[in-house]
Design an enzyme around this catalytic site. Structure first.
Site, PDB file in Angstrom:
ATOM      1  CG  HIS A   1      -0.483   2.130  -9.265  1.00 11.99           C
ATOM      2  ND1 HIS A   1      -0.630   1.809  -7.779  1.00 11.99           N
ATOM      3  CD2 HIS A   1      -1.543   2.707  -9.668  1.00 11.99           C
ATOM      4  CE1 HIS A   1      -1.397   1.991  -7.452  1.00 11.99           C
ATOM      5  NE2 HIS A   1      -2.277   2.515  -8.579  1.00 11.99           N
TER       6      HIS A   1
ATOM      7  CG  ASP B 283      -2.057   1.047   1.047  1.00 16.67           C
ATOM      8  OD1 ASP B 283      -2.365   1.335  -0.031  1.00 16.67           O
ATOM      9  OD2 ASP B 283      -2.659   1.085   2.079  1.00 16.67           O
TER      10      ASP B 283
ATOM     11  CG  LEU C  76      10.746 -15.998  -3.736  1.00 16.23           C
ATOM     12  CD1 LEU C  76      10.598 -16.031  -2.238  1.00 16.23           C
ATOM     13  CD2 LEU C  76      11.239 -14.513  -3.856  1.00 16.23           C
TER      14      LEU C  76
HETATM   15  C1  FPP Z   1      -2.233   0.282  -3.069  1.00 19.06           C
HETATM   16  O1  FPP Z   1      -1.587   1.474  -3.235  1.00 19.06           O
HETATM   17  C2  FPP Z   1      -1.620  -0.395  -4.105  1.00 19.06           C
HETATM   18  C3  FPP Z   1      -2.260  -0.898  -5.375  1.00 19.06           C
HETATM   19  C4  FPP Z   1      -3.890  -0.981  -5.396  1.00 19.06           C
HETATM   20  C5  FPP Z   1      -1.708  -1.701  -6.156  1.00 19.06           C
HETATM   21  C6  FPP Z   1      -0.476  -2.493  -5.949  1.00 19.06           C
HETATM   22  C7  FPP Z   1       0.438  -2.615  -7.281  1.00 19.06           C
HETATM   23  C8  FPP Z   1       1.457  -2.545  -7.429  1.00 19.06           C
HETATM   24  C9  FPP Z   1       2.470  -2.564  -6.253  1.00 19.06           C
HETATM   25  C10 FPP Z   1       2.229  -2.545  -8.883  1.00 19.06           C
HETATM   26  C11 FPP Z   1       1.454  -3.184  -9.964  1.00 19.06           C
HETATM   27  C12 FPP Z   1       1.506  -4.564  -9.603  1.00 19.06           C
HETATM   28  C13 FPP Z   1       2.111  -5.653 -10.483  1.00 19.06           C
HETATM   29  C14 FPP Z   1       2.251  -7.041 -10.210  1.00 19.06           C
HETATM   30  C15 FPP Z   1       2.809  -5.269 -11.524  1.00 19.06           C
HETATM   31  P1  FPP Z   1      -2.773   2.669  -3.192  1.00 19.06           P
HETATM   32  O2  FPP Z   1      -2.895   3.073  -4.538  1.00 19.06           O
HETATM   33  O3  FPP Z   1      -4.028   2.445  -2.567  1.00 19.06           O
HETATM   34  O4  FPP Z   1      -2.176   3.820  -2.571  1.00 19.06           O
HETATM   35  P2  FPP Z   1      -2.577   4.882  -1.476  1.00 19.06           P
HETATM   36  O5  FPP Z   1      -3.334   4.322  -0.340  1.00 19.06           O
HETATM   37  O6  FPP Z   1      -1.353   5.739  -0.937  1.00 19.06           O
HETATM   38  O7  FPP Z   1      -3.573   5.611  -2.200  1.00 19.06           O
END
Ligand code: FPP
Length: 237
Positions: free
Chosen positions: A27, A10, A121
């Protein structure tokens, strides 16, 4: 001994906003961080990582953000494949992956197939994943496939989850500071130790992973029992 770590990645959005970047750029930075953390986990002898990349609820995000995440996923599966082969990494997914766009699904299926015999892994990526959805999907599978109406045990129920052979996580890390499980691995996290850090996912590196593991090593896990030395030798019911 810690073998399986689950991570709620997150904070990509807040990381990007703090830098005047778009959420999608956050992202992108988050996707790049996966290989950094995977390398660190391998070096620390971790056997499995389960990463929450896209929840059943994330489909409600604005369309451009969902599209950006889906295309990142395709790039991740394609671009990281040579490195996964080199590092003996096995890729798998959990979730309602049939909901993903075809191009992302095809790239993932190729990476899953080519890495399936790697025994270093294991990285499980949770995509269109919800803990409640997984339990409901398991129940529907039982209704369709199970011949017997004999009472079910926990061990048998596990066979109907997305990855029956996946060991339960020992530790669940959440980056970005929120104190929630957010519908992640509801069945499997029953006895996991929880570790929350304020660090946003794109900043979470090897040192952060080491700190989380050190915190885990300092915990006493009793699985509902008592500690034999500290608690007088008894084991509760
Ligand atoms: C939460 O951050 C994150 C997500 C909803 C997506 C997680 C995705 C990645 C780490 C990258 C893509 C993954 C792959 C496998 C290619 P948020 O957007 O909710 O952050 P915030 O809470 O700060 O708004």
């Amino acid at each position: 001994m810690i073998e399986h770590i689950a991570i709620i990645m997150d904070g990509n959005g807040r990381w990007a906003t703090a830098r005047g970047l778009s959420r999608s750029e956050g992202h992108l930075a988050g996707a790049k961080q996966i290989s950094v953390v995977a390398d660190a986990a391998r070096a620390m002898g971790i056997k499995s990582l389960t990463l929450y990349a896209f929840s059943t609820e994330n489909w409600k995000r604005p369309e451009p953000e969902v599209t950006a995440l889906m295309s990142l996923l395709k790039e991740f599966a394609t671009n990281e494949l040579p490195q996964m082969m080199k590092n003996n990494v096995r890729l798998r997914t959990i979730g309602r992956t049939g909901d993903l766009p075809l191009a992302s699904r095809m790239a993932l299926l190729k990476a899953i197939d080519l890495t399936k015999n790697n025994d270093g892994l294991t990285i499980n990526i949770a995509l269109s994943y919800g803990g409640r959805a997984e339990i409901v999907d398991a129940v529907n599978k039982i209704l369709k496939e199970r011949k017997s109406d004999a009472p079910m045990t926990e061990e048998e129920f596990r066979n109907y989850l997305y990855l029956p052979d996946m060991p339960d996580p020992d530790l669940m890390i959440r980056t970005g500071g929120n104190l929630r499980i957010s519908n992640f691995l509801l069945w499997q996290l029953s006895y996991a130790e929880l570790y929350v850090t304020e660090t946003y996912w794109p900043d979470f590196g090897a040192d952060d992973l080491r700190r989380a593991i050190e915190a885990f090593d300092g915990r006493e896990r009793r699985f509902g029992g008592l500690n034999e030395q500290k608690d007088g030798g008894a084991v509760d019911k």
